[in-house]
Design an enzyme around this catalytic site. Structure first.
Site, PDB file in Angstrom:
ATOM      1  N   HIS A   1      54.031  31.700  28.641  1.00  0.00           N
ATOM      2  CA  HIS A   1      52.884  31.971  29.505  1.00  0.00           C
ATOM      3  C   HIS A   1      52.351  33.358  29.148  1.00  0.00           C
ATOM      4  CE1 HIS A   1      54.204  29.136  33.031  1.00  0.00           C
ATOM      5  NE2 HIS A   1      54.438  28.587  31.844  1.00  0.00           N
TER       6      HIS A   1
ATOM      7  N   CYS B   1      56.478  34.178  35.993  1.00  0.00           N
ATOM      8  CA  CYS B   1      55.693  35.310  35.513  1.00  0.00           C
ATOM      9  C   CYS B   1      55.672  36.451  36.529  1.00  0.00           C
ATOM     10  CB  CYS B   1      54.278  34.856  35.179  1.00  0.00           C
ATOM     11  SG  CYS B   1      54.244  33.671  33.807  1.00  0.00           S
TER      12      CYS B   1
ATOM     13  N   CYS C   1      52.582  32.448  37.982  1.00  0.00           N
ATOM     14  CA  CYS C   1      53.586  31.557  38.574  1.00  0.00           C
ATOM     15  C   CYS C   1      54.822  32.381  38.962  1.00  0.00           C
ATOM     16  CB  CYS C   1      53.942  30.454  37.585  1.00  0.00           C
ATOM     17  SG  CYS C   1      54.960  31.012  36.185  1.00  0.00           S
TER      18      CYS C   1
ATOM     19  N   GLU D   1      51.139  35.722  30.988  1.00  0.00           N
ATOM     20  CA  GLU D   1      51.557  36.771  31.919  1.00  0.00           C
ATOM     21  C   GLU D   1      52.993  37.233  31.623  1.00  0.00           C
ATOM     22  OE1 GLU D   1      48.782  33.820  33.867  1.00  0.00           O
ATOM     23  OE2 GLU D   1      50.681  33.656  32.796  1.00  0.00           O
TER      24      GLU D   1
END
Length: 175
Positions: A71, A104, A101, A73
């Site tokens: 991801h 993250c 999420c 992030e």
């Protein structure tokens, strides 16, 4: 630690502390999310800004890298922890096209990033896809005892337009 909520479309004046420059940075993350799709990934983008200067950008790479943790992030939280000193991280804002999420958000907490600003809430995306872990970023950080300020959503309409074009009826899957 605060989380602001958007009441009308893309109105950013409702989000305490959010500026036009914040919206420009979130718009860039939405463009990064478009680029992620063009590269075969899901529509997520993020960037790190220290003292008003972009120091790093990332696009989702979960599909092309075969890595569920790729991801943007989390990639940037790891980079911040490795490459920025504590003073820089204390002046750092992570911008994200979509609310980070829980995985993250935990990375943001451990990296000690000062602030997060995001375009669309995970809960809103979940209404489209049905497979988002909907624990808010601000809640993850609060439960960890963190001090990161979380602000958003500030660009729901723009971010969701991209998600809707990608996920359509929700059958494209998360990642």
């Amino acid at each position: 630690m605060t989380e602001s909520n958007e009441s009308d479309g893309d109105a950013e004046s409702d989000a305490a502390g959010v500026t036009d420059r914040d919206r420009e940075f979130v718009d860039r993350t939405i463009e990064l999310a478009r680029e992620a799709v063009e590269r075969g990934n899901t529509p997520f983008g993020a960037l790190l800004v220290v003292d008003g200067e972009v120091v790093a950008e990332a696009r989702n790479e979960t599909r092309t890298e075969g890595d569920i943790a790729a991801h943007p992030e989390l990639t940037l939280a790891r980079r911040a922890a490795r490459e920025l000193d504590a003073d820089e991280r204390a002046r750092c804002t992570m911008y994200a096209s979509t609310e980070p999420c829980p995985m993250c958000a935990t990375g943001v907490h451990y990296a000690r990033i000062d602030r997060v600003v995001f375009g669309v809430a995970g809960e809103t995306l979940n209404e489209l896809t049905g497979d988002v872990v909907t624990v808010p970023c601000v809640e993850v950080i609060r439960r960890a005892g963190g001090e990161t300020t979380v602000e958003g959503p500030i660009a729901t309409e723009a971010a969701m337009a991209l998600h809707e074009s990608f996920y359509g009826d929700g059958s494209a899957g998360e990642g």
